[in-house]
Design a protein around this motif. Structure first.
Motif, PDB file in Angstrom:
ATOM      1  N   SER A 218     -24.944  10.756  -3.117  1.00 54.30           N
ATOM      2  CA  SER A 218     -23.910  11.201  -4.161  1.00 54.30           C
ATOM      3  C   SER A 218     -23.088   9.856  -4.659  1.00 54.30           C
ATOM      4  O   SER A 218     -23.266   8.776  -4.076  1.00 54.30           O
ATOM      5  N   SER A 219     -22.281  10.098  -5.767  1.00 55.16           N
ATOM      6  CA  SER A 219     -21.518   8.975  -6.160  1.00 55.16           C
ATOM      7  C   SER A 219     -20.316   9.709  -6.749  1.00 55.16           C
ATOM      8  O   SER A 219     -20.197  10.673  -7.236  1.00 55.16           O
ATOM      9  N   LEU A 220     -19.403   8.841  -6.773  1.00 57.99           N
ATOM     10  CA  LEU A 220     -17.920   9.279  -7.321  1.00 57.99           C
ATOM     11  C   LEU A 220     -17.892   8.872  -8.923  1.00 57.99           C
ATOM     12  O   LEU A 220     -18.611   7.923  -9.193  1.00 57.99           O
ATOM     13  N   THR A 221     -17.467  10.173  -9.610  1.00 58.63           N
ATOM     14  CA  THR A 221     -17.685   9.882 -11.247  1.00 58.63           C
ATOM     15  C   THR A 221     -16.427   9.821 -11.802  1.00 58.63           C
ATOM     16  O   THR A 221     -16.674   9.317 -12.933  1.00 58.63           O
ATOM     17  N   ALA A 222     -15.321  10.368 -11.283  1.00 61.38           N
ATOM     18  CA  ALA A 222     -14.148  10.082 -12.113  1.00 61.38           C
ATOM     19  C   ALA A 222     -12.913  10.522 -10.982  1.00 61.38           C
ATOM     20  O   ALA A 222     -13.122  11.280 -10.124  1.00 61.38           O
ATOM     21  N   VAL A 223     -11.680   9.613 -11.262  1.00 58.75           N
ATOM     22  CA  VAL A 223     -10.746   9.611 -10.289  1.00 58.75           C
ATOM     23  C   VAL A 223      -9.762  10.450 -11.408  1.00 58.75           C
ATOM     24  O   VAL A 223      -9.256   9.691 -12.492  1.00 58.75           O
ATOM     25  N   ARG A 224      -8.755  11.297 -10.977  1.00 59.77           N
ATOM     26  CA  ARG A 224      -7.512  11.636 -11.553  1.00 59.77           C
ATOM     27  C   ARG A 224      -6.231  11.788 -10.622  1.00 59.77           C
ATOM     28  O   ARG A 224      -6.692  11.390  -9.443  1.00 59.77           O
ATOM     29  N   GLU A 225      -5.209  11.883 -11.010  1.00 54.58           N
ATOM     30  CA  GLU A 225      -4.045  11.656 -10.262  1.00 54.58           C
ATOM     31  C   GLU A 225      -4.123  12.394  -9.110  1.00 54.58           C
ATOM     32  O   GLU A 225      -4.078  12.040  -7.938  1.00 54.58           O
ATOM     33  N   ASN A 226      -4.559  13.659  -8.997  1.00 56.97           N
ATOM     34  CA  ASN A 226      -4.596  14.391  -7.911  1.00 56.97           C
ATOM     35  C   ASN A 226      -6.095  15.022  -7.364  1.00 56.97           C
ATOM     36  O   ASN A 226      -6.085  16.035  -6.539  1.00 56.97           O
ATOM     37  N   GLU A 227      -7.114  14.553  -7.941  1.00 54.99           N
ATOM     38  CA  GLU A 227      -8.231  15.022  -7.729  1.00 54.99           C
ATOM     39  C   GLU A 227      -9.337  13.970  -8.040  1.00 54.99           C
ATOM     40  O   GLU A 227      -9.228  13.053  -8.910  1.00 54.99           O
ATOM     41  N   VAL A 228     -10.598  14.261  -7.618  1.00 55.20           N
ATOM     42  CA  VAL A 228     -11.762  13.404  -7.918  1.00 55.20           C
ATOM     43  C   VAL A 228     -12.908  14.307  -8.066  1.00 55.20           C
ATOM     44  O   VAL A 228     -13.128  15.393  -7.517  1.00 55.20           O
ATOM     45  N   ASP A 229     -13.897  13.790  -8.898  1.00 53.44           N
ATOM     46  CA  ASP A 229     -15.154  14.325  -9.120  1.00 53.44           C
ATOM     47  C   ASP A 229     -16.346  13.603  -8.469  1.00 53.44           C
ATOM     48  O   ASP A 229     -16.253  12.509  -8.782  1.00 53.44           O
ATOM     49  N   ILE A 230     -17.299  14.060  -7.655  1.00 53.75           N
ATOM     50  CA  ILE A 230     -18.163  13.601  -7.113  1.00 53.75           C
ATOM     51  C   ILE A 230     -19.607  14.366  -7.561  1.00 53.75           C
ATOM     52  O   ILE A 230     -19.647  15.648  -7.565  1.00 53.75           O
ATOM     53  N   HIS A 231     -20.697  13.569  -7.736  1.00 53.59           N
ATOM     54  CA  HIS A 231     -21.973  13.914  -8.288  1.00 53.59           C
ATOM     55  C   HIS A 231     -22.627  14.072  -7.023  1.00 53.59           C
ATOM     56  O   HIS A 231     -23.115  12.934  -6.525  1.00 53.59           O
ATOM     57  N   THR A 232     -23.192  15.250  -6.669  1.00 49.45           N
ATOM     58  CA  THR A 232     -23.795  15.453  -5.441  1.00 49.45           C
ATOM     59  C   THR A 232     -25.147  15.835  -5.790  1.00 49.45           C
ATOM     60  O   THR A 232     -25.326  16.541  -7.000  1.00 49.45           O
ATOM     61  N   PRO A 233     -26.328  16.025  -4.979  1.00 46.78           N
ATOM     62  CA  PRO A 233     -27.362  16.656  -5.162  1.00 46.78           C
ATOM     63  C   PRO A 233     -27.443  18.048  -5.592  1.00 46.78           C
ATOM     64  O   PRO A 233     -28.147  18.673  -6.452  1.00 46.78           O
ATOM     65  N   GLU A 234     -26.267  18.749  -5.088  1.00 47.32           N
ATOM     66  CA  GLU A 234     -26.092  20.066  -5.511  1.00 47.32           C
ATOM     67  C   GLU A 234     -25.375  20.172  -6.771  1.00 47.32           C
ATOM     68  O   GLU A 234     -24.753  21.442  -7.150  1.00 47.32           O
ATOM     69  N   GLY A 235     -24.846  19.391  -7.474  1.00 55.54           N
ATOM     70  CA  GLY A 235     -24.010  19.381  -8.767  1.00 55.54           C
ATOM     71  C   GLY A 235     -22.765  18.900  -8.623  1.00 55.54           C
ATOM     72  O   GLY A 235     -22.430  17.936  -7.443  1.00 55.54           O
ATOM     73  N   LYS A 236     -22.053  18.915  -9.470  1.00 56.69           N
ATOM     74  CA  LYS A 236     -20.654  18.303  -9.479  1.00 56.69           C
ATOM     75  C   LYS A 236     -19.640  19.048  -8.622  1.00 56.69           C
ATOM     76  O   LYS A 236     -19.793  20.254  -8.598  1.00 56.69           O
ATOM     77  N   VAL A 237     -18.776  18.323  -7.674  1.00 54.32           N
ATOM     78  CA  VAL A 237     -17.844  18.762  -6.649  1.00 54.32           C
ATOM     79  C   VAL A 237     -16.606  18.290  -7.239  1.00 54.32           C
ATOM     80  O   VAL A 237     -16.585  17.004  -7.380  1.00 54.32           O
ATOM     81  N   THR A 238     -15.580  18.916  -7.382  1.00 57.84           N
ATOM     82  CA  THR A 238     -14.142  18.401  -7.617  1.00 57.84           C
ATOM     83  C   THR A 238     -13.404  18.769  -6.127  1.00 57.84           C
ATOM     84  O   THR A 238     -13.194  19.709  -5.739  1.00 57.84           O
ATOM     85  N   ILE A 239     -12.678  17.748  -5.928  1.00 59.84           N
ATOM     86  CA  ILE A 239     -12.044  17.936  -4.530  1.00 59.84           C
ATOM     87  C   ILE A 239     -10.288  17.156  -4.839  1.00 59.84           C
ATOM     88  O   ILE A 239     -10.443  16.276  -5.389  1.00 59.84           O
TER      89      ILE A 239
END
Ligand SMILES: Cc1cc2nc3c(=O)[nH]c(=O)nc-3n(C[C@H](O)[C@H](O)[C@H](O)COP(=O)(O)OP(=O)(O)OC[C@H]3O[C@@H](n4cnc5c(N)ncnc54)[C@H](O)[C@@H]3O)c2cc1C
Length: 320
Positions: A218-239
């Motif tokens: 997986s890789s981190l694809t974007a960082v925002r003030e209160n969350e991040v996007d992670i590209h995983t084999p199952e698709g995009k996850v936002t936490i």
């Protein structure tokens, strides 16, 4: 003030100090110029960092490094190198940055933030810890994205994303989790990387029991003030997220090396050219010492295997 020396040493890390001690032992005049405090990289290491080397392998100049631990920690190493510098009466100027080095006839002229020096030889022992490898993703410039880590206390009750799976990432993940952070690791590869043998099982167990969450492949694809996007084999996850610890390694100051005139290899590794027998670069009388030699391959050289550069260089200078 006499500003002419046999050797001008750039960098007051362990290996720059080792070069100074070696020159001194053989009666050569030298000056070490360091842009920060003495052993500036070690000073900026994590507060609770433990070396993977035993103390004897971190020794320089024949001075014993007594430690009551099997592997010394950051504070002991700072104490050791500062005391060695004091007892060895090393000729060192601190908080003075080398900004340029040029050839003037038989001599090198070194310009710093405070002065100018002449020397017959120059040793670059500038390390790799000043420039982090960037993720190159949106939001990386937010203050919550850290490339250096100091004290886990700061991250109590915070949602942390740790990028990477080597020693530094493992230490950050475990330490911050133990101080009450909620930790998610983002790992490009399918497994954990180079981690101290006594730390790895601890992290593996924390991941297996679900205390620390890990996304592999997986890789981190974007960082925002209160969350991040992670590209995983199952698709995009936002936490949800409070801090990103980008433990993606560091690189030598290639721009500085190129400005000085040291040739770099054309490939990804950008190895600075040097003769491994003498450590001399393509510039006659200008040498490399310590971890700077590895280019992007920063895990090849350590204190324990690069302290010998000091001896090789001074022996080569004496032959000249
Ligand atoms: C977390 C961590 C753990 C490690 N653990 C170990 C271990 O257990 N055993 C081991 O052998 N190695 C270990 N290493 C590697 C080792 O600590 C470093 O490689 C060591 O600092 C290398 O010494 P050096 O003198 O080559 O470089 P540095 O210690 O990085 O010294 C370079 C110095 O040059 C200065 N400098 C840079 N540019 C200029 C300039 N233009 N003008 C003036 N000064 C300048 C910097 O401020 C710095 O102080 C570890 C590294 C890290 C990051």
């Amino acid at each position: 003030m006499n500003n002419t020396f046999d050797i001008l040493i750039v960098g007051g890390g362990p290996i720059g100090l080792a070069c100074g001690l070696e020159a001194q032992k053989d009666g050569l005049s030298y000056l070490i110029v360091e842009k920060g405090t003495i052993t500036n990289s070690l000073f900026n290491y994590p507060l609770n960092m433990t070396f993977f080397s035993t103390a004897d392998r971190l020794e320089i100049g024949g001075y014993p490094f007594p430690s009551i631990h099997p592997k010394p920690n950051r504070s002991e190493a700072l104490e050791y190198y500062r005391r060695v510098s004091e007892i060895g009466e090393l000729n060192i100027r601190l908080f003075e940055e080398v900004t340029g080095i040029s050839r003037q006839g038989e001599l090198y002229l070194t310009s710093t933030s405070k002065s100018k020096y002449q020397s017959r030889y120059v040793i670059l022992a500038t390390g790799f810890y000043d420039i982090p490898n960037m993720l190159a993703i949106p939001g990386e410039d937010l203050p919550k994205v850290k490339h250096y880590y100091y004290d886990p206390h700061y991250y109590y009750k915070q949602k942390i994303v740790v990028v990477g799976a080597n020693n530094s990432s493992a230490d950050v993940a475990l330490e911050t989790w133990r101080k009450g952070a909620e930790v998610t690791m983002v790992v490009r590869e399918g497994e954990l990387g180079r981690i101290k043998y006594w730390t790895k099982p601890d992290l593996e167990n924390r991941i297996a029991e679900g205390s620390i969450k890990a996304y592999f492949h997986s890789s981190l694809t974007a960082v925002r003030e209160n969350e991040v996007d992670i590209h995983t084999p199952e698709g995009k996850v936002t936490i949800p997220n409070d801090f990103v610890m980008a433990m993606t390694g560091y690189q030598p100051n290639f721009a500085f090396l190129e400005k000085v005139g040291v040739k770099l290899s054309d490939d990804f590794y950008r190895y600075p050219y040097h003769n491994p027998e003498t450590m001399e670069t393509n510039l006659p009388g200008l040498y490399l010492a310590g971890v700077v030699c590895g280019g992007m391959e920063t895990h090849v050289w350590f204190i324990e295997n690069s302290r010998e550069h000091a001896v090789k260089i001074v022996q080569n200078i004496l032959k000249k």
